[in-house]
Design a protein around this motif. Structure first.
Motif, PDB file in Angstrom:
ATOM      1  N   UNK A 183       0.861  -1.188   0.000  1.00 33.96           N
ATOM      2  CA  UNK A 183       0.000   0.000   0.000  1.00 33.96           C
ATOM      3  C   UNK A 183       0.892   1.231   0.000  1.00 33.96           C
ATOM      4  N   UNK A 184       0.627   2.104  -0.966  1.00 32.06           N
ATOM      5  CA  UNK A 184       1.364   3.362  -1.039  1.00 32.06           C
ATOM      6  C   UNK A 184       0.541   4.420  -0.342  1.00 32.06           C
ATOM      7  N   UNK A 185       1.033   4.887   0.777  1.00 33.91           N
ATOM      8  CA  UNK A 185       0.316   5.910   1.541  1.00 33.91           C
ATOM      9  C   UNK A 185       1.051   7.231   1.346  1.00 33.91           C
ATOM     10  N   UNK A 186       0.431   8.354   1.732  1.00 29.85           N
ATOM     11  CA  UNK A 186       1.070   9.641   1.470  1.00 29.85           C
ATOM     12  C   UNK A 186       2.496   9.718   2.011  1.00 29.85           C
ATOM     13  N   UNK A 187       2.753   9.156   3.202  1.00 28.79           N
ATOM     14  CA  UNK A 187       4.084   9.338   3.789  1.00 28.79           C
ATOM     15  C   UNK A 187       4.850   8.040   4.021  1.00 28.79           C
ATOM     16  N   UNK A 188       4.273   6.880   3.614  1.00 30.73           N
ATOM     17  CA  UNK A 188       4.976   5.616   3.833  1.00 30.73           C
ATOM     18  C   UNK A 188       4.402   4.542   2.909  1.00 30.73           C
ATOM     19  N   UNK A 189       5.044   3.381   2.889  1.00 31.30           N
ATOM     20  CA  UNK A 189       4.451   2.241   2.195  1.00 31.30           C
ATOM     21  C   UNK A 189       4.412   1.072   3.177  1.00 31.30           C
ATOM     22  N   UNK A 190       3.403   0.227   3.039  1.00 26.99           N
ATOM     23  CA  UNK A 190       3.263  -0.940   3.918  1.00 26.99           C
ATOM     24  C   UNK A 190       3.072  -2.163   3.035  1.00 26.99           C
ATOM     25  N   UNK A 191       3.880  -3.195   3.250  1.00 23.54           N
ATOM     26  CA  UNK A 191       3.704  -4.447   2.506  1.00 23.54           C
ATOM     27  C   UNK A 191       3.171  -5.508   3.452  1.00 23.54           C
ATOM     28  N   UNK A 192       2.131  -6.186   3.047  1.00 26.34           N
ATOM     29  CA  UNK A 192       1.554  -7.226   3.893  1.00 26.34           C
ATOM     30  C   UNK A 192       0.571  -8.055   3.090  1.00 26.34           C
ATOM     31  N   UNK A 193      -0.050  -9.000   3.774  1.00 28.33           N
ATOM     32  CA  UNK A 193      -1.054  -9.848   3.123  1.00 28.33           C
ATOM     33  C   UNK A 193      -2.393  -9.109   3.147  1.00 28.33           C
ATOM     34  N   UNK A 194      -3.032  -9.061   1.983  1.00 23.74           N
ATOM     35  CA  UNK A 194      -4.338  -8.404   1.890  1.00 23.74           C
ATOM     36  C   UNK A 194      -5.388  -9.348   2.477  1.00 23.74           C
ATOM     37  N   UNK A 195      -5.787  -9.053   3.714  1.00 25.86           N
ATOM     38  CA  UNK A 195      -6.678  -9.957   4.441  1.00 25.86           C
ATOM     39  C   UNK A 195      -8.136  -9.720   4.081  1.00 25.86           C
ATOM     40  N   UNK A 196      -8.467  -8.442   3.882  1.00 28.72           N
ATOM     41  CA  UNK A 196      -9.896  -8.151   3.771  1.00 28.72           C
ATOM     42  C   UNK A 196     -10.134  -6.840   3.044  1.00 28.72           C
ATOM     43  N   UNK A 198     -12.994  -4.439   3.515  1.00 28.87           N
ATOM     44  CA  UNK A 198     -14.065  -4.425   4.511  1.00 28.87           C
ATOM     45  C   UNK A 198     -15.321  -3.729   3.992  1.00 28.87           C
ATOM     46  N   UNK A 199     -16.447  -3.978   4.641  1.00 35.32           N
ATOM     47  CA  UNK A 199     -17.726  -3.450   4.163  1.00 35.32           C
ATOM     48  C   UNK A 199     -17.805  -1.925   4.180  1.00 35.32           C
ATOM     49  N   UNK A 200     -16.841  -1.256   4.830  1.00 36.92           N
ATOM     50  CA  UNK A 200     -16.849   0.210   4.764  1.00 36.92           C
ATOM     51  C   UNK A 200     -15.908   0.732   3.671  1.00 36.92           C
ATOM     52  N   UNK A 201     -15.381  -0.167   2.850  1.00 38.80           N
ATOM     53  CA  UNK A 201     -14.564   0.259   1.721  1.00 38.80           C
ATOM     54  C   UNK A 201     -13.081   0.309   2.015  1.00 38.80           C
ATOM     55  N   UNK A 202     -12.668  -0.010   3.253  1.00 43.14           N
ATOM     56  CA  UNK A 202     -11.242   0.031   3.608  1.00 43.14           C
ATOM     57  C   UNK A 202     -10.583  -1.325   3.330  1.00 43.14           C
ATOM     58  N   UNK A 203      -9.246  -1.316   3.316  1.00 45.58           N
ATOM     59  CA  UNK A 203      -8.483  -2.552   3.171  1.00 45.58           C
ATOM     60  C   UNK A 203      -7.856  -2.910   4.501  1.00 45.58           C
ATOM     61  N   UNK A 204      -7.712  -4.199   4.768  1.00 46.85           N
ATOM     62  CA  UNK A 204      -6.971  -4.634   5.947  1.00 46.85           C
ATOM     63  C   UNK A 204      -5.744  -5.407   5.468  1.00 46.85           C
ATOM     64  N   UNK A 205      -4.566  -4.897   5.829  1.00 46.68           N
ATOM     65  CA  UNK A 205      -3.293  -5.546   5.479  1.00 46.68           C
ATOM     66  C   UNK A 205      -2.666  -6.088   6.746  1.00 46.68           C
ATOM     67  N   UNK A 206      -2.181  -7.323   6.702  1.00 42.24           N
ATOM     68  CA  UNK A 206      -1.484  -7.885   7.869  1.00 42.24           C
ATOM     69  C   UNK A 206       0.009  -7.972   7.557  1.00 42.24           C
ATOM     70  N   UNK A 207       0.802  -7.270   8.350  1.00 48.69           N
ATOM     71  CA  UNK A 207       2.255  -7.282   8.160  1.00 48.69           C
ATOM     72  C   UNK A 207       2.844  -8.514   8.841  1.00 48.69           C
ATOM     73  N   UNK A 208       4.098  -8.886   8.505  1.00 47.48           N
ATOM     74  CA  UNK A 208       4.685 -10.127   9.028  1.00 47.48           C
ATOM     75  C   UNK A 208       4.696 -10.204  10.550  1.00 47.48           C
TER      76      UNK A 208
END
Ligand code: BTN
Length: 228
Positions: A183-196, A198-208
Motif C-alpha cells: 500500500x502506497x500511503x502519502x508518507x509511507x508504504x506498507x507491505x503485507x497480506x491483503x486480508x480483507x 471491509x464493508x466500509x470500503x477500507x483494506x486490511x493488510x497484515x504485516x509479518x
C-alpha cells in the motif's frame, strides 16, 4: 434508464464538460485532449476508446463508495472477459489496467463519475504500470450501453440498500485477496497480506509481525513488480 446522454466529438475532459450538466446526465466523447487520471496523471484518450462521465447526486459520506459501484458496473458490463477490480478503483485485464475511474465533486452537490475504458487501444510506452485493452473485441457503443445499464441498476441498489449490497458484488471481482500487496500511503508504504476488503470500503493488510493495518485511502501494488 435514468440517463440523458450527450455525445461530443472532442472535449478537454468529459469530467470537465459534465460539470455544466444536471444530475442524470452522461457526457460521452470520441476523444479527450486533456483526459485526467487520479493523482493528477494524464489519461490516454485517443479516438477508439470510451470516455464517459455520469453526473449523479452527492451521497454524503457514502460518495467515495461510488468508485466501487462504478467498478462493479464496468466488471459486469465486461463479463465476457476475465476482468478484476483492484482497490480502490482500477479495472484490470490480465494484470494490465484496462479502465480507470475518477470521481469529482462539484461545489453545488453533484458527483461526477468519470470512466475511461481502453476499448481499442492502450498506451504502450511511458506508463508506470502495465496496461491492457479490449483490442476492439467489443464496440464503443456496446460497451457504453452495457456500462450505463449496469450503472443505472447498481445505483438503484446503492440508493436503496447502501454499500452493504454492493460490497459482495465487488468482492466477486477483487484482485489480490490473500496475496502480498504494497500500500502506497502519502508518507509511507506498507507491505503485507491483503486480508480483507471491509464493508466500509477500507483494506486490511497484515504485516509479518501480525499487526493489522486499516488502509482507507491511497493505492496498492499487487505482488512484487506489478505497479498498477
Ligand atoms: C485513473 O485511473 O487514474 C482514472 C482515469 C479516469 C479517466 C476517465 S476518462 C473519462 C473521464 N474524463 C477524464 O478526464 N477522466 C475520466
Amino acid at each position: 434508464m435514468r440517463w440523458q446522454t450527450h455525445f461530443f466529438d472532442t472535449v478537454i475532459s468529459t469530467n470537465q464538460t459534465a460539470a455544466d450538466f444536471p444530475v442524470n446526465s452522461v457526457i460521452v466523447a470520441n476523444e479527450q485532449t486533456g483526459g485526467k487520471g487520479r493523482f493528477g496523471r494524464t489519461w490516454y484518450s485517443p479516438t477508439g476508446n470510451l470516455y464517459l462521465s455520469a453526473v449523479v447526486e452527492d451521497y454524503g459520506n457514502a460518495t467515495p463508495r461510488l468508485a466501487f459501484v462504478a467498478g462493479v458496473a464496468v466488471a459486469q458490463a465486461l463479463q465476457d472477459f476475465d476482468v478484476r477490480l483492484k482497490w480502490p478503483n482500477d479495472v484490470l485485464l490480465q494484470g494490465g489496467k484496462l479502465a480507470g475511474i475518477l470521481l469529482e465533486r462539484t461545489d453545488d452537490g453533484r458527483t461526477i463519475v468519470g470512466i475511461g475504458i481502453n476499448v481499442a487501444s492502450c498506451p504502450t510506452t511511458g506508463m508506470i504500470y502495465p496496461t491492457a485493452s479490449l483490442n476492439g473485441r467489443l464496440t464503443v457503443p456496446t460497451v457504453l450501453n452495457r456500462v450505463l445499464t449496469e450503472l443505472d441498476t447498481l445505483l438503484t441498489v446503492f440508493e436503496a440498500e447502501g454499500f452493504a449490497a454492493i460490497h459482495p458484488l465487488w468482492l466477486r471481482y477483487a484482485a489480490g485477496l490473500g496475496k502480498s500487496v504494497t500500500a502506497r500511503l502519502p508518507d509511507t508504504t506498507i507491505t503485507g497480506i491483503l486480508k480483507e476488503f471491509s464493508p466500509d470500503g477500507a483494506l486490511v493488510l497484515e504485516t509479518p509481525d501480525g499487526t493489522s493495518h486499516i488502509i482507507t485511502a491511497g493505492d496498492i501494488l499487487l505482488g512484487n513488480n506489478n505497479d498498477t
